[in-house]
Design an enzyme around this catalytic site. Structure first.
Site, PDB file in Angstrom:
ATOM      1  N   LYS A 203      28.593  42.115  52.658  1.00 33.71           N
ATOM      2  CA  LYS A 203      29.258  42.189  53.651  1.00 33.71           C
ATOM      3  C   LYS A 203      28.603  43.255  55.177  1.00 33.71           C
ATOM      4  O   LYS A 203      27.993  42.809  56.211  1.00 33.71           O
ATOM      5  CB  LYS A 203      30.773  42.516  53.927  1.00 33.71           C
ATOM      6  CG  LYS A 203      31.637  41.970  53.517  1.00 33.71           C
ATOM      7  CD  LYS A 203      33.221  42.226  52.902  1.00 33.71           C
ATOM      8  CE  LYS A 203      33.770  41.245  52.846  1.00 33.71           C
ATOM      9  NZ  LYS A 203      35.368  41.661  52.126  1.00 33.71           N
TER      10      LYS A 203
ATOM     11  N   GLU B 101      35.931  38.167  40.848  1.00 33.85           N
ATOM     12  CA  GLU B 101      35.979  38.862  40.886  1.00 33.85           C
ATOM     13  C   GLU B 101      36.564  40.585  40.670  1.00 33.85           C
ATOM     14  O   GLU B 101      36.083  41.449  40.295  1.00 33.85           O
ATOM     15  CB  GLU B 101      36.541  38.600  42.216  1.00 33.85           C
ATOM     16  CG  GLU B 101      35.723  39.560  43.459  1.00 33.85           C
ATOM     17  CD  GLU B 101      36.482  38.807  44.857  1.00 33.85           C
ATOM     18  OE1 GLU B 101      35.339  38.892  46.009  1.00 33.85           O
ATOM     19  OE2 GLU B 101      37.633  39.513  45.184  1.00 33.85           O
TER      20      GLU B 101
ATOM     21  N   HIS C 226      32.984  12.921  31.514  1.00 39.29           N
ATOM     22  CA  HIS C 226      31.906  12.014  32.631  1.00 39.29           C
ATOM     23  C   HIS C 226      30.635  13.394  32.910  1.00 39.29           C
ATOM     24  O   HIS C 226      29.398  12.291  33.401  1.00 39.29           O
ATOM     25  CB  HIS C 226      32.367  10.625  33.219  1.00 39.29           C
ATOM     26  CG  HIS C 226      33.554   9.809  32.934  1.00 39.29           C
ATOM     27  ND1 HIS C 226      32.929   9.025  31.656  1.00 39.29           N
ATOM     28  CD2 HIS C 226      34.503   9.918  32.660  1.00 39.29           C
ATOM     29  CE1 HIS C 226      33.556   8.503  31.350  1.00 39.29           C
ATOM     30  NE2 HIS C 226      35.285   8.818  32.143  1.00 39.29           N
TER      31      HIS C 226
END
Length: 404
Positions: free
Chosen positions: A391, A259, A280
């Site tokens: 938003k 961010e 793995h």
């Protein structure tokens, strides 16, 4: 406190790092103007302890309601507590998503008389946090619990709607310094208040952070080293912790790095991994994939608990009489050396233990390193303008549901 940084890698030398530090006068960035979060070191932990004293004695659970930077740092702190001997009988629960099933099941399972809620939002208007606040108030009313405000804490910028609501409900209110952004706020009341609830040593947390500011050499080196690799098209920043108890720290780091730096077509994408399990799943990519990554490995030197293998072992006789920590260290060393053999750049951060002192140090270190590399990239490390687009769309969608 004992934390050791080492830098090994392809094509970046100490002289390269020194040249950038001197040319850019990076020591001049270590101040409260360029790094406002340093102001958190002025917070008096004793004042937080005094205010929280009577409050926390009434409850055994604190639900932390906050999104992103309002919860990730606290989750990282809480994650490390379980690595050692518990310091209190209190626990934290995190509401950092609005998953209806999770929220409903959690609210139905808690003991409402022994549970408090901390609502955290700098603006006091975060959609998810305010949504959950209203749901929880409704649940208090449904259960006919009197004076629910006495079970609530509000944390936000001074003068915002949270402070007004706290005054009306007779709740505790803790302010966040307005100049400190959410993802940089873990060392403010955002992290300190919930940490104090579980008797975490917040004074030592701040002391560790102070050490990073007082001796910024390793932090500056970290920021410059990662920047020079970025210039070599290493645009992925891997953070791999050889401890289950640093998993939430990698989550905090991912938000901080993404961010803060992901702007103007620039940035370095964070990638989280946990040793040894991730060996793995992603080590093949690290070894034989594109050389577009810089690697940061965290290793804990001392374990509060360990397990010894038997004198005679099944299948693999060379592990007999070894400790589980020996296996962990061997896996760590093997991974690091394997990557170095392929010319991959590696930063090692070795910590003697997961103490509050050490956690304060690495929190502050990575916040400082973020500002340093942002300045070198030419981006503003503060604010998140692109996030605001989503938003606004969400707000518009919700408003349309009212009239639709």
């Amino acid at each position: 406190m004992a934390i050791f940084f080492s830098f090994d890698g392809s094509g970046v030398s100490d002289s390269d790092v020194r040249r950038v530090i001197e040319e850019q006068n990076l020591y001049g960035l270590i101040n409260e103007k360029e790094m406002p979060f340093i102001k958190s070191l002025q917070i008096d932990p004793e004042e937080i302890k005094r205010i929280m004293g009577d409050f926390k004695d009434r409850f055994d659970t604190l639900v932390v309601v906050g999104m992103g930077g309002s919860s990730l740092g606290t989750k990282a702190i809480y994650n490390t507590v379980t690595a050692g001997e518990p310091v209190s009988g209190r626990k934290l629960i995190f509401f950092d998503n609005v998953d209806p099933t999770y929220i409903k099941r959690s609210l139905d399972s808690i003991d409402w008389k022994k549970t408090a809620f901390a609502f955290i939002s700098k603006s006091g208007r975060t959609l998810e946090t305010v949504t959950l606040l209203n749901i929880i108030i409704k649940e208090f009313q449904k259960r006919k619990i009197e004076n629910p405000g006495r079970q609530m804490i509000f944390i936000g910028d001074p003068g915002n709607s949270f402070e007004e609501l706290a005054n009306r409900l007779d709740s505790l209110f803790f302010s966040i310094p307005p100049e400190i952004g959410g993802r940089f706020s873990v060392l403010t009341s955002v992290g300190l208040v919930p940490a104090e609830f579980i008797d975490y040593n917040i004074e030592e947390l701040l002391n560790g952070a102070r050490s990073a500011v007082e001796d910024p050499e390793p932090v500056i080196h970290l920021g410059v080293c990662k920047y020079l690799h970025y210039l070599k098209n290493r645009t992925v920043s891997v953070i791999m912790a050889y401890s289950n108890y640093l998993k939430e720290f990698t989550e905090w780091y991912a938000q901080l790095w993404a961010e803060s730096l992901g702007k103007d077509g620039k940035g370095q994408t964070p990638m989280k991994a946990i040793g040894t399990s991730s060996q793995h799943s992603v080590l093949q990519l690290f070894m034989d994939g594109q050389d577009d990554k810089v690697y940061q490995f965290f290793m804990i030197e001392n374990y509060p608990e360990d397990i010894s293998l038997p004198e005679k072992t099944e299948i693999l006789d060379f592990i007999s009489n070894k400790k589980l920590s020996d296996v962990m260290r061997a896996e760590f060393e093997g991974t690091v050396k394997a990557l170095l053999s392929r010319g991959r750049p590696v930063v090692q951060i070795r910590m003697d233990e997961l103490s509050p002192l050490n956690m304060g140090y690495i929190f502050m270190s990575y916040m400082m390193a973020t500002v340093i590399i942002a300045k070198l990239m030419g981006v503003n490390p503060y604010g998140q303008p692109a996030v605001e687009i989503g938003k606004r769309i969400a707000y518009e969608k919700l408003k349309s549901l009212e009239t639709g």
